[in-house]
Design a protein around this motif. Structure first.
Motif, PDB file in Angstrom:
ATOM      1  N   VAL A  30     -19.927 -24.773  -4.520  1.00 25.16           N
ATOM      2  CA  VAL A  30     -20.851 -24.390  -3.456  1.00 25.16           C
ATOM      3  C   VAL A  30     -20.109 -24.191  -2.141  1.00 25.16           C
ATOM      4  O   VAL A  30     -19.243 -24.989  -1.786  1.00 25.16           O
ATOM      5  N   SER A  31     -20.426 -23.138  -1.429  1.00 27.18           N
ATOM      6  CA  SER A  31     -19.785 -22.893  -0.137  1.00 27.18           C
ATOM      7  C   SER A  31     -20.334 -23.866   0.904  1.00 27.18           C
ATOM      8  O   SER A  31     -21.329 -24.554   0.677  1.00 27.18           O
ATOM      9  N   SER A  32     -19.692 -23.891   2.047  1.00 28.08           N
ATOM     10  CA  SER A  32     -20.077 -24.842   3.095  1.00 28.08           C
ATOM     11  C   SER A  32     -21.448 -24.500   3.679  1.00 28.08           C
ATOM     12  O   SER A  32     -21.902 -23.360   3.619  1.00 28.08           O
ATOM     13  N   ARG A  33     -22.093 -25.536   4.246  1.00 36.13           N
ATOM     14  CA  ARG A  33     -23.326 -25.291   4.998  1.00 36.13           C
ATOM     15  C   ARG A  33     -22.941 -24.519   6.252  1.00 36.13           C
ATOM     16  O   ARG A  33     -21.829 -24.625   6.737  1.00 36.13           O
ATOM     17  N   LEU A  34     -23.871 -23.759   6.769  1.00 30.96           N
ATOM     18  CA  LEU A  34     -23.619 -22.939   7.949  1.00 30.96           C
ATOM     19  C   LEU A  34     -24.660 -23.288   9.005  1.00 30.96           C
ATOM     20  O   LEU A  34     -25.858 -23.140   8.776  1.00 30.96           O
ATOM     21  N   ILE A  35     -24.183 -23.791  10.154  1.00 27.73           N
ATOM     22  CA  ILE A  35     -25.081 -24.205  11.223  1.00 27.73           C
ATOM     23  C   ILE A  35     -24.684 -23.514  12.518  1.00 27.73           C
ATOM     24  O   ILE A  35     -23.521 -23.562  12.910  1.00 27.73           O
ATOM     25  N   LYS A  36     -25.656 -22.864  13.138  1.00 31.56           N
ATOM     26  CA  LYS A  36     -25.432 -22.218  14.432  1.00 31.56           C
ATOM     27  C   LYS A  36     -25.822 -23.212  15.520  1.00 31.56           C
ATOM     28  O   LYS A  36     -26.925 -23.770  15.489  1.00 31.56           O
ATOM     29  N   ILE A  37     -24.892 -23.450  16.464  1.00 28.59           N
ATOM     30  CA  ILE A  37     -25.152 -24.443  17.505  1.00 28.59           C
ATOM     31  C   ILE A  37     -24.962 -23.846  18.889  1.00 28.59           C
ATOM     32  O   ILE A  37     -24.215 -22.895  19.082  1.00 28.59           O
ATOM     33  N   ASN A  38     -25.675 -24.423  19.852  1.00 32.82           N
ATOM     34  CA  ASN A  38     -25.428 -24.164  21.272  1.00 32.82           C
ATOM     35  C   ASN A  38     -25.856 -25.416  22.025  1.00 32.82           C
ATOM     36  O   ASN A  38     -26.213 -26.423  21.414  1.00 32.82           O
ATOM     37  N   ALA A  39     -25.843 -25.392  23.321  1.00 36.85           N
ATOM     38  CA  ALA A  39     -26.130 -26.584  24.116  1.00 36.85           C
ATOM     39  C   ALA A  39     -27.583 -27.046  23.989  1.00 36.85           C
ATOM     40  O   ALA A  39     -27.880 -28.219  24.175  1.00 36.85           O
ATOM     41  N   LYS A  40     -28.490 -26.140  23.643  1.00 35.14           N
ATOM     42  CA  LYS A  40     -29.901 -26.494  23.620  1.00 35.14           C
ATOM     43  C   LYS A  40     -30.448 -26.807  22.229  1.00 35.14           C
ATOM     44  O   LYS A  40     -31.330 -27.640  22.082  1.00 35.14           O
ATOM     45  N   LYS A  41     -29.964 -26.115  21.184  1.00 40.82           N
ATOM     46  CA  LYS A  41     -30.528 -26.311  19.853  1.00 40.82           C
ATOM     47  C   LYS A  41     -29.505 -25.994  18.769  1.00 40.82           C
ATOM     48  O   LYS A  41     -28.434 -25.475  19.048  1.00 40.82           O
ATOM     49  N   TRP A  42     -29.856 -26.322  17.525  1.00 39.73           N
ATOM     50  CA  TRP A  42     -29.053 -25.938  16.378  1.00 39.73           C
ATOM     51  C   TRP A  42     -29.982 -25.470  15.275  1.00 39.73           C
ATOM     52  O   TRP A  42     -31.149 -25.857  15.220  1.00 39.73           O
ATOM     53  N   ARG A  43     -29.457 -24.597  14.418  1.00 34.14           N
ATOM     54  CA  ARG A  43     -30.275 -24.022  13.343  1.00 34.14           C
ATOM     55  C   ARG A  43     -29.414 -23.834  12.108  1.00 34.14           C
ATOM     56  O   ARG A  43     -28.311 -23.282  12.170  1.00 34.14           O
ATOM     57  N   ARG A  44     -29.893 -24.312  10.982  1.00 33.51           N
ATOM     58  CA  ARG A  44     -29.160 -24.156   9.734  1.00 33.51           C
ATOM     59  C   ARG A  44     -29.413 -22.756   9.166  1.00 33.51           C
ATOM     60  O   ARG A  44     -30.562 -22.341   8.972  1.00 33.51           O
ATOM     61  N   LEU A  45     -28.327 -22.024   8.903  1.00 33.65           N
ATOM     62  CA  LEU A  45     -28.435 -20.664   8.383  1.00 33.65           C
ATOM     63  C   LEU A  45     -28.245 -20.614   6.872  1.00 33.65           C
ATOM     64  O   LEU A  45     -28.739 -19.720   6.203  1.00 33.65           O
ATOM     65  N   ARG A  46     -27.443 -21.565   6.349  1.00 33.54           N
ATOM     66  CA  ARG A  46     -27.192 -21.595   4.889  1.00 33.54           C
ATOM     67  C   ARG A  46     -27.049 -23.033   4.461  1.00 33.54           C
ATOM     68  O   ARG A  46     -26.496 -23.867   5.081  1.00 33.54           O
TER      69      ARG A  46
ATOM     70  N   ILE B 250     -21.174 -22.238  13.846  1.00 29.03           N
ATOM     71  CA  ILE B 250     -21.049 -21.001  14.612  1.00 29.03           C
ATOM     72  C   ILE B 250     -21.385 -21.351  16.048  1.00 29.03           C
ATOM     73  O   ILE B 250     -22.459 -21.880  16.333  1.00 29.03           O
ATOM     74  N   LEU B 251     -20.460 -21.072  16.932  1.00 28.42           N
ATOM     75  CA  LEU B 251     -20.618 -21.364  18.351  1.00 28.42           C
ATOM     76  C   LEU B 251     -20.362 -20.057  19.083  1.00 28.42           C
ATOM     77  O   LEU B 251     -19.224 -19.626  19.233  1.00 28.42           O
ATOM     78  N   GLY B 252     -21.424 -19.376  19.494  1.00 26.52           N
ATOM     79  CA  GLY B 252     -21.282 -18.042  20.081  1.00 26.52           C
ATOM     80  C   GLY B 252     -20.849 -17.066  19.000  1.00 26.52           C
ATOM     81  O   GLY B 252     -21.520 -16.909  17.993  1.00 26.52           O
ATOM     82  N   ASP B 253     -19.688 -16.434  19.186  1.00 21.46           N
ATOM     83  CA  ASP B 253     -19.171 -15.507  18.171  1.00 21.46           C
ATOM     84  C   ASP B 253     -17.978 -16.104  17.420  1.00 21.46           C
ATOM     85  O   ASP B 253     -17.229 -15.400  16.771  1.00 21.46           O
ATOM     86  N   PHE B 254     -17.830 -17.418  17.468  1.00 22.28           N
ATOM     87  CA  PHE B 254     -16.704 -18.119  16.858  1.00 22.28           C
ATOM     88  C   PHE B 254     -17.230 -19.072  15.787  1.00 22.28           C
ATOM     89  O   PHE B 254     -18.133 -19.855  16.029  1.00 22.28           O
ATOM     90  N   SER B 255     -16.675 -18.981  14.570  1.00 20.74           N
ATOM     91  CA  SER B 255     -17.084 -19.901  13.511  1.00 20.74           C
ATOM     92  C   SER B 255     -15.898 -20.769  13.119  1.00 20.74           C
ATOM     93  O   SER B 255     -14.773 -20.289  13.014  1.00 20.74           O
ATOM     94  N   PHE B 256     -16.167 -22.053  12.892  1.00 20.43           N
ATOM     95  CA  PHE B 256     -15.087 -22.991  12.597  1.00 20.43           C
ATOM     96  C   PHE B 256     -15.576 -24.120  11.698  1.00 20.43           C
ATOM     97  O   PHE B 256     -16.771 -24.365  11.558  1.00 20.43           O
TER      98      PHE B 256
END
Length: 143
Positions: free
Chosen positions: A127-143, A68-74
């Motif tokens: 199992v569904s894919s892992r979900l990671i939220k990223i930005n320029a400063k940090k990343w966080r695993r959501l699932r 997830i990058l902002g409001d876009f997931s890919f």
């Protein structure tokens, strides 16, 4: 555009370039966006998308992971897609093949799909894919 039922790199999924059709099939609120699955990084770049420089290695090396990058997931599907139809199209909106919030039900999915792609292994829920939220400063695993 047609709705395709296929085994994705993670689980059984509906694939289409028409998000509206997927919203109707899943009875899902339109405020909840779908994942965009690219066949390769060239398609991702050609779509005008960019990953922060510090996160490029993470994205490139990850498998079965949605970002997830902002409001876009890919997600970039690494394993080769077995169907010529899927290889010919650079990206799809993707969602699990089920009613929203329920488990995989083959009869429901076959009734809703325009095209069914199944190999010798069949369609299997996993199992569904892992979900990671990223930005320029940090990343966080959501699932």
């Amino acid at each position: 555009m047609s709705v395709i039922l296929a085994q994705t790199d993670t689980t059984v999924g509906f694939l289409s370039q028409d998000a509206q059709k997927l919203y109707e099939i899943k009875s899902r609120p339109s405020s909840k966006p779908f994942i965009k699955v690219y066949k390769d990084f060239k398609s991702f770049k050609d779509d005008g998308k960019r990953v922060p420089k510090k996160r490029k290695k993470l994205v490139r090396r990850s498998t079965k992971t949605t970002f997830i990058l902002g409001d876009f997931s890919f997600r970039v599907a690494k394993p080769p897609l077995h169907s010529e139809l899927l290889r010919a199209i650079p990206w799809f909106y993707s969602t699990s093949a089920n009613r929203s919030g329920e488990r995989f039900e083959r009869a429901f999915c076959e009734a809703k799909a325009d095209i069914i792609i199944e190999d010798i292994n069949g369609l299997r829920e996993s199992v569904s894919s892992r979900l990671i939220k990223i930005n320029a400063k940090k990343w966080r695993r959501l699932r």
